[in-house]
Design a protein around this motif. Sequence first.
Motif, short mmCIF file in Angstrom:
data_model
loop_
_atom_site.label_atom_id
_atom_site.label_comp_id
_atom_site.label_asym_id
_atom_site.label_seq_id
_atom_site.Cartn_x
_atom_site.Cartn_y
_atom_site.Cartn_z
N TRP A 92 -6.93 3.98 29.20
CA TRP A 92 -5.61 3.64 28.90
C TRP A 92 -5.67 2.71 28.24
CZ3 TRP A 92 -0.75 5.22 28.72
CH2 TRP A 92 0.40 4.43 28.80
N HIS A 93 -6.25 1.75 28.01
CA HIS A 93 -6.30 1.05 27.20
C HIS A 93 -6.91 1.73 25.71
CE1 HIS A 93 -6.66 -2.90 25.68
NE2 HIS A 93 -7.95 -3.05 25.73
N ILE A 94 -8.00 1.67 26.17
CA ILE A 94 -9.19 2.91 25.32
C ILE A 94 -8.12 3.77 24.49
CG2 ILE A 94 -10.98 4.24 24.35
CD1 ILE A 94 -12.03 2.11 26.39
N ASN A 95 -7.51 4.60 25.16
CA ASN A 95 -6.66 5.67 24.19
C ASN A 95 -5.68 5.48 23.80
OD1 ASN A 95 -8.75 7.32 25.84
ND2 ASN A 95 -7.54 8.40 27.26
N MET A 96 -4.73 3.71 24.84
CA MET A 96 -3.30 3.86 23.39
C MET A 96 -3.64 2.70 22.24
SD MET A 96 -1.50 5.40 25.68
CE MET A 96 -0.61 5.43 23.30
N GLN A 97 -4.77 1.80 22.78
CA GLN A 97 -4.82 0.75 21.66
C GLN A 97 -5.43 1.44 19.96
OE1 GLN A 97 -2.89 -1.88 22.06
NE2 GLN A 97 -3.39 -2.32 19.97
N SER A 98 -6.72 2.40 20.41
CA SER A 98 -7.00 3.25 19.75
C SER A 98 -5.59 3.34 18.38
CB SER A 98 -8.06 4.28 19.43
OG SER A 98 -7.81 5.49 20.53
N LEU A 99 -5.32 4.57 19.14
CA LEU A 99 -4.04 4.97 18.69
C LEU A 99 -3.10 4.41 17.70
CD1 LEU A 99 -2.59 7.64 17.66
CD2 LEU A 99 -1.14 7.70 19.85
N LEU A 100 -2.34 3.04 18.25
CA LEU A 100 -1.72 2.79 17.77
C LEU A 100 -2.55 1.28 16.98
CD1 LEU A 100 0.37 0.74 20.96
CD2 LEU A 100 0.87 2.52 19.30
N GLY A 145 -3.87 12.76 30.50
CA GLY A 145 -2.99 13.30 30.61
C GLY A 145 -1.77 12.83 29.93
N ILE A 146 -1.27 11.59 30.38
CA ILE A 146 -0.39 10.54 31.12
C ILE A 146 -0.67 9.92 29.25
CG2 ILE A 146 1.10 7.83 31.33
CD1 ILE A 146 0.13 8.87 34.01
N SER A 147 -1.80 9.29 29.07
CA SER A 147 -2.26 8.74 27.71
C SER A 147 -1.12 10.07 26.63
CB SER A 147 -3.49 8.01 27.85
OG SER A 147 -4.49 8.95 27.21
N LYS A 148 -2.10 10.65 26.91
CA LYS A 148 -1.88 11.73 25.41
C LYS A 148 -0.27 11.61 25.33
CE LYS A 148 -6.15 12.80 23.87
NZ LYS A 148 -6.92 12.48 23.23
N PHE A 149 0.29 12.09 26.41
CA PHE A 149 1.91 12.21 26.40
C PHE A 149 2.60 10.79 25.46
CE2 PHE A 149 5.39 12.78 27.95
CZ PHE A 149 6.75 13.22 27.09
N ALA A 150 1.97 9.50 25.92
CA ALA A 150 2.43 8.18 24.90
C ALA A 150 2.30 8.78 23.51
CB ALA A 150 2.13 6.94 26.13
N GLY A 151 1.21 8.61 24.28
CA GLY A 151 0.14 8.96 22.45
C GLY A 151 1.70 10.06 21.19
#
Length: 312
Positions: A92-100, A145-151
């Motif tokens: 979650w941390h890596i997938n979200m923070q990298s995008l943000l 999947g949750i991190s991709k949807f949030a992304g």
Amino acid sequence: MKKDKILVIGACGQIGVELTLALRKMYGDANVVASDLREEHELLKGTGPYVSLDVMNKEMLHVLIIRHNITQVYLLAAILSATGEKNPLLAWHINMQSLLNVLDIAKEENIDKVYWPSSIAVFGPNSPMQDTPQHTIIEPTTIYGISKFAGERWCEYYNHRYGVDVRSLRYPGLISYKSAPGGGTTDYAVEIFHEAKEHKKYTSFLSENTYLPMMYMPDAIRATIELMEADASKISVRSAYNLSGMSFSPKEIAAEIKKHIPEFTISYEPDYRQQIADGWPNSMDDSLARADWGWKHEYDLEKMTADMLKNI
Ligand code: NAD
């Protein structure tokens, strides 16, 4: 030759290597900066600039983007589905923070375009399984999947609120021979070719009738570049487009391989990845991508199998 200056983040991964090489052909070697946490991939060596980068370090990323006058960013760094289930908080941390980090710098520096891939993993067991539509129930059950949807929601938000030109595709499982897959649930469809050639047998971690949407890498690279090259007026989806190539089961791919290697045998030992696969679509409806920017796949199971076995 175009004047764009491109940064590929996660360039040493399964998609990154081939995408970097394709972009270098189009935009000129010196205009595509490859970056990754890992050492430079063998296939990238000597083909253009390479920078060691941790995308989680926002300041370093910001400096890099300014120093190289970057106009387009392709963000491919992520923790994939199977690996993500082993350490959900890290994924979650890596997938979200990298995008943000990327979206925020894109906003600040007026980057022309950003590409970030989503996945069929945004869908869950309550989504329709056959020809899953673009807009439907989306209740992912894996952290990936949750991190991709949030992304996807963040991408749309940055587009609508700040005008960032961010584009995205929901890739199916990707099959390639140049660089190894990075810990996904569809990796079996790559491993099976290597094992078929080397040992003439394969034990699948998914059961025989598990159908999943899949795509051969040349189609995925072309889809990515065509989406990024499309006129902005044609992009009606700013979250992520459904994208489809083919759909098959372990039993079907094994039968196709047997046409080339008659002595090949397959057995089945489903593990934790079976549960992930069971929550994902069997096939995808990508009619919006086809209508908006003219997507057309080229490879089916037969054509891909012949090409994989020729090249491995
Ligand atoms: P991969 O795991 O093969 O490659 C990811 C790369 O990112 C690796 O080289 C890794 O070293 C790098 N990386 C990881 N953390 C990093 C960090 N902090 N800073 C810089 N680099 C870092 O993944 P892939 O298969 O090439 O996938 C690329 C993207 O496409 C991901 O967003 C993935 O979710 C998405 N996707 C892939 C598939 C598939 O089948 N391969 C399917 C759907 C979506």
